[in-house]
Scaffold this active site. Structure first.
Site, PDB file in Angstrom:
ATOM      1  N   ARG A   1      -7.866  13.036  -2.192  1.00  0.00           N
ATOM      2  CA  ARG A   1      -9.096  12.323  -1.855  1.00  0.00           C
ATOM      3  C   ARG A   1     -10.181  13.236  -1.295  1.00  0.00           C
ATOM      4  O   ARG A   1     -11.359  12.863  -1.287  1.00  0.00           O
ATOM      5  CB  ARG A   1      -8.795  11.205  -0.860  1.00  0.00           C
ATOM      6  CG  ARG A   1      -8.137   9.973  -1.474  1.00  0.00           C
ATOM      7  CD  ARG A   1      -9.058   9.264  -2.466  1.00  0.00           C
ATOM      8  NE  ARG A   1     -10.393   9.079  -1.932  1.00  0.00           N
ATOM      9  CZ  ARG A   1     -10.727   8.135  -1.070  1.00  0.00           C
ATOM     10  NH1 ARG A   1      -9.821   7.271  -0.647  1.00  0.00           N
ATOM     11  NH2 ARG A   1     -11.966   8.041  -0.632  1.00  0.00           N
TER      12      ARG A   1
ATOM     13  N   ARG B   1      -3.371   7.011   3.054  1.00  0.00           N
ATOM     14  CA  ARG B   1      -3.717   8.107   3.962  1.00  0.00           C
ATOM     15  C   ARG B   1      -2.522   8.672   4.724  1.00  0.00           C
ATOM     16  O   ARG B   1      -2.599   9.766   5.272  1.00  0.00           O
ATOM     17  CB  ARG B   1      -4.779   7.629   4.953  1.00  0.00           C
ATOM     18  CG  ARG B   1      -6.136   7.383   4.314  1.00  0.00           C
ATOM     19  CD  ARG B   1      -7.191   7.051   5.345  1.00  0.00           C
ATOM     20  NE  ARG B   1      -6.923   5.791   6.010  1.00  0.00           N
ATOM     21  CZ  ARG B   1      -7.428   4.625   5.637  1.00  0.00           C
ATOM     22  NH1 ARG B   1      -8.215   4.567   4.587  1.00  0.00           N
ATOM     23  NH2 ARG B   1      -7.156   3.526   6.313  1.00  0.00           N
TER      24      ARG B   1
ATOM     25  N   ASP C   1      -8.014  -0.896  -7.170  1.00  0.00           N
ATOM     26  CA  ASP C   1      -8.611  -1.662  -6.078  1.00  0.00           C
ATOM     27  C   ASP C   1      -8.868  -3.078  -6.547  1.00  0.00           C
ATOM     28  O   ASP C   1      -9.159  -3.308  -7.724  1.00  0.00           O
ATOM     29  CB  ASP C   1      -9.918  -1.022  -5.610  1.00  0.00           C
ATOM     30  CG  ASP C   1     -10.410  -1.650  -4.312  1.00  0.00           C
ATOM     31  OD1 ASP C   1      -9.903  -1.270  -3.243  1.00  0.00           O
ATOM     32  OD2 ASP C   1     -11.270  -2.542  -4.384  1.00  0.00           O
TER      33      ASP C   1
ATOM     34  N   TYR D   1     -15.588 -11.080  -0.756  1.00  0.00           N
ATOM     35  CA  TYR D   1     -16.197  -9.755  -0.758  1.00  0.00           C
ATOM     36  C   TYR D   1     -17.593  -9.806  -1.372  1.00  0.00           C
ATOM     37  O   TYR D   1     -18.538  -9.205  -0.858  1.00  0.00           O
ATOM     38  CB  TYR D   1     -15.326  -8.775  -1.545  1.00  0.00           C
ATOM     39  CG  TYR D   1     -14.221  -8.133  -0.752  1.00  0.00           C
ATOM     40  CD1 TYR D   1     -14.489  -7.198   0.241  1.00  0.00           C
ATOM     41  CD2 TYR D   1     -12.892  -8.438  -1.010  1.00  0.00           C
ATOM     42  CE1 TYR D   1     -13.477  -6.586   0.955  1.00  0.00           C
ATOM     43  CE2 TYR D   1     -11.856  -7.836  -0.294  1.00  0.00           C
ATOM     44  CZ  TYR D   1     -12.159  -6.914   0.685  1.00  0.00           C
ATOM     45  OH  TYR D   1     -11.156  -6.309   1.390  1.00  0.00           O
TER      46      TYR D   1
ATOM     47  N   ARG E   1       0.868  -1.187   0.000  1.00  0.00           N
ATOM     48  CA  ARG E   1       0.000   0.000   0.000  1.00  0.00           C
ATOM     49  C   ARG E   1       0.900   1.230   0.000  1.00  0.00           C
ATOM     50  O   ARG E   1       0.956   1.973   0.968  1.00  0.00           O
ATOM     51  CB  ARG E   1      -0.925  -0.008   1.215  1.00  0.00           C
ATOM     52  CG  ARG E   1      -1.943  -1.136   1.168  1.00  0.00           C
ATOM     53  CD  ARG E   1      -2.950  -1.026   2.285  1.00  0.00           C
ATOM     54  NE  ARG E   1      -3.959  -2.079   2.203  1.00  0.00           N
ATOM     55  CZ  ARG E   1      -5.004  -2.164   3.028  1.00  0.00           C
ATOM     56  NH1 ARG E   1      -5.155  -1.275   3.984  1.00  0.00           N
ATOM     57  NH2 ARG E   1      -5.872  -3.149   2.894  1.00  0.00           N
TER      58      ARG E   1
END
Length: 287
Positions: A36, A27, A72, A147, A23
């Site tokens: 974002r 953030r 994603d 998912y 990643r």
């Protein structure tokens, strides 16, 4: 180009261990948070210029040895007929979970070069900018199915396992479709310029080896068989997989990811000779 990462994937000598993070963008970066504030997660994924910018942010900041496409895992689900969105504080939420034979029968394969062209265009744009290799990626059948079946993230995967155990034929139809979709998507990524691909089986550690062999192995093997003609490193990664490394290697991949709870030497021994290993830093060390 800095080829340290590609050489390590091929088990060739390198001057030092290459470093990249799964990643890399996120953030922790002020510039990512600023972007974002203006754009949703799906908007970033589906806008090539935005995906390029986010992919490049950590490369500019830290000079990693490889870049990974910002996207994603779930983007192939929507064109299959499984729409989803990201809800603040919840992560991805599937609008209509897949839970019956009828739900699976309604799904479709698709042409990723058309339906996911935004990711492929981002790859083409990134190759013009990067001086390090670009990694493409996609989710593995079990993780994507979990998912879709759970409707989002799960800690116990009860609904997913319920379908596996209760309707195995339905499960295998769903997993086989996902394997074909993912293989085709990864081939398209390599055609666009990705220099390595990684298959993320993020939740596979929820299974024991017997269930992996019965319900997952045939489909992961099918996926990697579909990538066999690609002359790029193929990374097979999961979390919580210390007990599965040997069977994961058997399922496919030229590089096996070793999750951080497994010592790297033990993980390599379990994966066996003939593959590279990727690991395996506890992410909290970064704090």
């Amino acid at each position: 180009m800095n080829e340290r990462f590609l050489k390590a994937c091929r088990r060739e000598a390198v001057d030092r261990t290459p470093v990249w993070f799964m990643r890399q963008a996120g953030r922790y970066m002020a510039e990512y948070r600023a972007l974002r504030e203006k754009h949703s997660m799906l908007e970033v994924c589906r806008t090539p210029e935005l995906a390029v910018e986010v992919t490049l942010q950590p490369i500019r900041a830290f000079d990693f040895d490889a870049a990974i496409l910002f996207s994603d895992l779930l983007v192939p689900l929507a064109p299959m007929g499984i729409p989803f969105d990201f809800h603040k504080g919840e992560g991805p939420v599937v609008e209509k979970p897949v839970r019956t034979a009828g739900d699976v029968a309604a799904l479709r394969a698709f042409e990723p070069r058309e339906e996911l062209s935004y990711s492929l265009e981002a790859i083409r744009l990134l190759r013009r900018e990067l001086k390090v290799p670009l990694i493409g990626f996609a989710g593995a059948p079990f993780t994507l199915a979990s998912y879709a079946i759970e409707g989002g993230h799960s800690n116990h995967f009860a609904k997913t396992k319920g379908l596996m155990y209760g309707e195995p034929a339905t499960w295998h139809r769903f997993a086989a479709l996902l394997a074909d979709v993912v293989a085709d998507y990864l081939r398209a990524q390599v055609e666009a310029g990705a220099q390595a691909v990684q298959v993320f089986d993020s939740w596979i550690g929820a299974l024991d080896e017997a269930d992996y062999r019965e319900f997952v192995f045939p489909h992961v093997r099918r996926l990697f068989d579909g990538l066999a003609s690609l002359d790029v490193p193929k990374i097979h990664f999961g979390t919580g997989t210390g007990h599965l490394l040997a069977v994961q290697r058997e399922a496919g991949g030229t590089v096996i990811g070793v999750d951080w709870p497994t010592p790297l030497d033990e993980g390599w021994a379990r994966a066996g000779d003939g593959v590279a290993v990727q690991g395996n830093l506890d992410p909290t060390l970064l704090f």
